[in-house]
Write an enzyme that holds these catalytic residues in place. Structure first.
Site, PDB file in Angstrom:
ATOM      1  N   LYS A 107       0.861  -1.186   0.000  1.00  0.00           N
ATOM      2  CA  LYS A 107       0.000   0.000   0.000  1.00  0.00           C
ATOM      3  C   LYS A 107       0.897   1.236   0.000  1.00  0.00           C
ATOM      4  O   LYS A 107       1.691   1.426   0.915  1.00  0.00           O
ATOM      5  CB  LYS A 107      -0.921   0.026   1.216  1.00  0.00           C
ATOM      6  N   ASP A 156      28.501   1.734  22.926  1.00  0.00           N
ATOM      7  CA  ASP A 156      27.993   2.717  21.968  1.00  0.00           C
ATOM      8  C   ASP A 156      28.883   2.716  20.730  1.00  0.00           C
ATOM      9  O   ASP A 156      30.071   3.044  20.809  1.00  0.00           O
ATOM     10  CB  ASP A 156      27.990   4.103  22.629  1.00  0.00           C
ATOM     11  N   GLY A 181      24.296   6.207  15.591  1.00  0.00           N
ATOM     12  CA  GLY A 181      24.895   4.910  15.830  1.00  0.00           C
ATOM     13  C   GLY A 181      23.971   3.865  16.413  1.00  0.00           C
ATOM     14  O   GLY A 181      22.744   3.957  16.338  1.00  0.00           O
ATOM     15  N   ASP A 206      32.647   3.283  22.120  1.00  0.00           N
ATOM     16  CA  ASP A 206      32.591   4.086  23.347  1.00  0.00           C
ATOM     17  C   ASP A 206      32.196   3.187  24.516  1.00  0.00           C
ATOM     18  O   ASP A 206      31.059   2.715  24.593  1.00  0.00           O
ATOM     19  CB  ASP A 206      31.582   5.215  23.158  1.00  0.00           C
ATOM     20  N   ALA A 245      16.238  14.744  21.072  1.00  0.00           N
ATOM     21  CA  ALA A 245      16.116  16.175  20.781  1.00  0.00           C
ATOM     22  C   ALA A 245      16.871  16.470  19.492  1.00  0.00           C
ATOM     23  O   ALA A 245      17.889  17.173  19.479  1.00  0.00           O
ATOM     24  CB  ALA A 245      16.644  17.002  21.944  1.00  0.00           C
TER      25      ALA A 245
END
Length: 650
Positions: free
Chosen positions: A47, A480, A519, A570, A588
């Site tokens: 769709k 990280d 990341g 990290d 943010a």
């Protein structure tokens, strides 16, 4: 004459069942909404999220006609040119004009942006039906034969599978699995079509649409004045026609608009203002409410409808210029027709300067926090209320670092570790030792606590790796993976899997999530018992081992210069007081992306770390049969001496 003959010579044979064409205009067949994928002799197609257009070829020239009969050939010059270049003489093609993103997902917002800016060269026409060919009406020809003829026609005409005009393929089985995959990818859903069905120029149950998320078209019957610093209008008052053709109030939408849309739509609305309400049994007009002649049609996404027909958590998706207001009717498979409201709402709209979410008062609810999407403060609060069951198991009773942007994304944002005046006293707190004494941290336990943080201007949630009852012993490790700007997604995925293999080789179970930024996070559940220093040293040793195995592509050096062409591993998230963004926290960042847990096998298809946002996340969650991290707690392991010896730590 020679040109016409040459074009027709390339056309496929007319299938049996065709008849002489007796009409100049076709009305497109429409699908009926359902909440179940049908089984049996059906075709299943993607769709698309675009504008429906019929391409009418007459003597080799094409006109693009909308479903409400408007000629839009001039609005799509590149598409019109591409169709005219095909070797098609006389035919009617049925398809959808879409804007395809880099990952192949159609975006209605991007389509509207292209139209408003007059930049339509990159749009694609996905063709899925052939109602007429060479003076023959194919309406009574079975769908399977029409599609086979369509494919042959486009191939013979020179259409390119990667070009502007594309054939829409289908599956003949596995509809449920296809829907799950489409929803996971953030697509709209699927269309199911009877394989032996004819082409009916009306809405029919021979075509069914199954959506990943709820959204509908609504007619605009009014608008409210903007609040605070917002310009244009505050919200749109929406309605749809009932079985008697009366416009019934369905609620209002005030989020999802960008500044350009607020301005352009406000100009149109002002021109349509009228003194009386167009709604049957309308809400009373509070101060700042303006009624309009019901001509504009908009598409709105929402979580559900209340029993009296009002939308919950609505968000604006875009204008529907291709649809007329009188086409818009109630269309919900879960709605009992016997309870359809005949003027459902009495009373005035809520006060414009406040709203209530999860029992928490939200001031300035229409303040736009994400200008690109028009995402408001109250919409963010409702997001956290809706996702509380997913967020809280990972987040609750953990000390928090909070990223606050009190006035929205375009103003000052800052991290806050210790609660100050804007953080309400209703949120629980814990006092923890620091180098210069003790300090207070806030944590959450309920959906109301999450919403209270939004009221205080919080836009990101970053928990510690431990809980307040045993704050000195972490119960998770976070790795990280932060790619340099020139690292492609496939390389980031490769490195994440390699790091995951290293952790599994040590006897640990890593889980993966997108960060909503650039990341990925690998999160490892731990049994509590190891202190912060040992946990950090262990994480560092793991990262250094991997970086040593692939030094050209990995680094543990924080320097930006050392990250060019490399992925930064990290390990510092694992020190006492350090944090990592929570799963399902909004970031943010432009577009309101969300950090989202994944299954490992999804990594390659996700395509980017900010793939999911507050809008398309709903589709993904609707497609999930179970939580990708359902086994997280069962996979907890301690950091053993054997693991440490393997890393030369013991």
């Amino acid at each position: 004459m020679e040109r016409t003959t040459a074009r027709r010579a390339r056309s496929p044979a007319i299938p049996a069942g065709a008849r002489a064409l007796k009409q100049d205009r076709f009305t497109p067949q429409l699908a009926t909404l359902t909440d179940r994928v049908p089984d049996g002799d059906w075709f299943y197609e993607i769709k698309f999220d675009g504008y429906r257009l019929l391409a009418h070829f007459e003597d080799g020239r094409v006109r693009l006609i909308t479903r409400n009969g408007k000629d839009w050939s001039d609005r799509f010059p590149a598409l019109t040119g591409a169709l005219n270049a095909l070797k098609i003489d006389n035919a009617v093609l049925d398809g959808e004009v879409v804007a395809l993103m880099d990952d192949g997902v159609s975006s209605f917002r991007a389509l509207q942006e292209a139209l408003s800016e007059g930049d339509t060269d990159a749009l694609v026409y996905q063709v899925f039906d052939l109602p007429a060919l060479n003076g023959q009406d194919l309406s009574e020809v079975p769908n399977r034969e029409r599609k086979a003829t369509l494919r042959a026609l486009l191939e013979a005409a020179g259409a390119d599978a990667q070009g502007t005009v594309r054939y829409t393929d289908h599956l003949e089985k596995g509809g449920e699995a296809l829907l799950e995959r489409l929803c996971r990818m953030g697509l709209e859903g699927l269309i199911a079509k009877r394989a032996d069905g004819v082409y009916r120029q009306k809405r029919s149950k021979d075509w069914l649409k199954v959506k990943c998320a709820r959204y509908e078209e609504f007619v605009v019957g009014g608008f409210t004045d903007p609040g605070g610093s917002r310009s244009g209008f505050g919200s749109l008052l929406l309605g749809a026609h009932d079985q008697d053709g009366k416009l019934v109030y369905a609620g209002r939408v005030g989020t999802g608009f960008n500044q350009r849309q607020l301005a352009s739509m406000h100009r149109e609305l002002r021109a349509l203002e009228t003194r009386s309400s167009p709604f049957h049994g309308p809400p009373r007009g509070a101060k700042g409410t303006h009624w309009v002649t019901p001509r504009l049609v908009v598409e709105v996404e929402y979580t559900e409808r209340t029993r009296d027909g009002l939308l919950r958590h609505p968000a604006f998706r875009g204008r529907r210029e291709d649809k007329s207001a009188d086409e818009v009717h109630w269309d919900d498979p879960e709605r009992d027709p016997d309870t359809a409201p005949a003027g459902a709402v009495a009373g005035s709209p809520p006060r414009r300067d406040e709203a209530w979410v999860a029992g928490v008062r939200i001031t300035h609810p229409d303040r736009v926090l994400y200008p690109e999407q028009g995402l408001t403060k109250v919409a963010l609060a409702r997001y956290y209320e809706a996702q509380a069951e997913r967020i809280l198991p990972e987040l609750e009773r953990r000390p928090l670092a909070l990223l606050r942007c009190p006035q929205g994304l375009d103003t000052e944002c800052f991290f806050q570790r210790h609660p100050r005046r804007p953080i309400p006293d209703s949120l629980p707190r814990v006092r923890l030792r620091e180098s210069d004494g003790e300090a207070e941290y806030v944590y959450v336990e309920t959906a109301a606590h999450l919403v209270a943080l939004v009221q205080a201007g919080v836009m990101e949630l970053h928990p510690w790796g431990s809980r307040v009852d045993r704050v000195e012993t972490p119960d998770r490790l976070v790795f990280d993976l932060d790619p340099g700007p020139d690292v492609p997604w496939r390389e980031l995925v490769r490195q994440a899997r390699a790091l995951g293999d290293t952790l599994e080789g040590l006897g640990l179970t890593p889980f993966v999530r997108t960060t909503g930024g650039k990341g990925l996070h690998l999160v490892v559940p731990l049994r509590r018992g190891t202190g912060w220093d040992d946990a950090k040293a262990f994480a560092r040793a793991v990262c250094e081992r991997r970086a040593g195995q692939d030094p050209d592509r990995l680094t543990v050096n924080m320097s930006k210069a050392r990250r060019q062409g490399r992925v930064f591993l990290d390990y510092l998230r694992n020190g006492r007081g350090n944090t990592a963004v929570a799963s399902y926290s909004v970031r943010a960042r432009p577009g309101a992306p969300v950090a989202v847990p994944l299954r490992w096998e999804e990594l390659a298809t996700v395509g980017r770390a900010n793939r999911y946002d507050v809008n398309n996340l709903k589709r993904r969650l609707a497609a999930l049969k179970d939580d990708p991290w359902a086994d997280f707690d069962r996979c907890r392991r301690g950091l053993t001496r054997a693991m440490k010896r393997e890393l030369a730590l013991d």
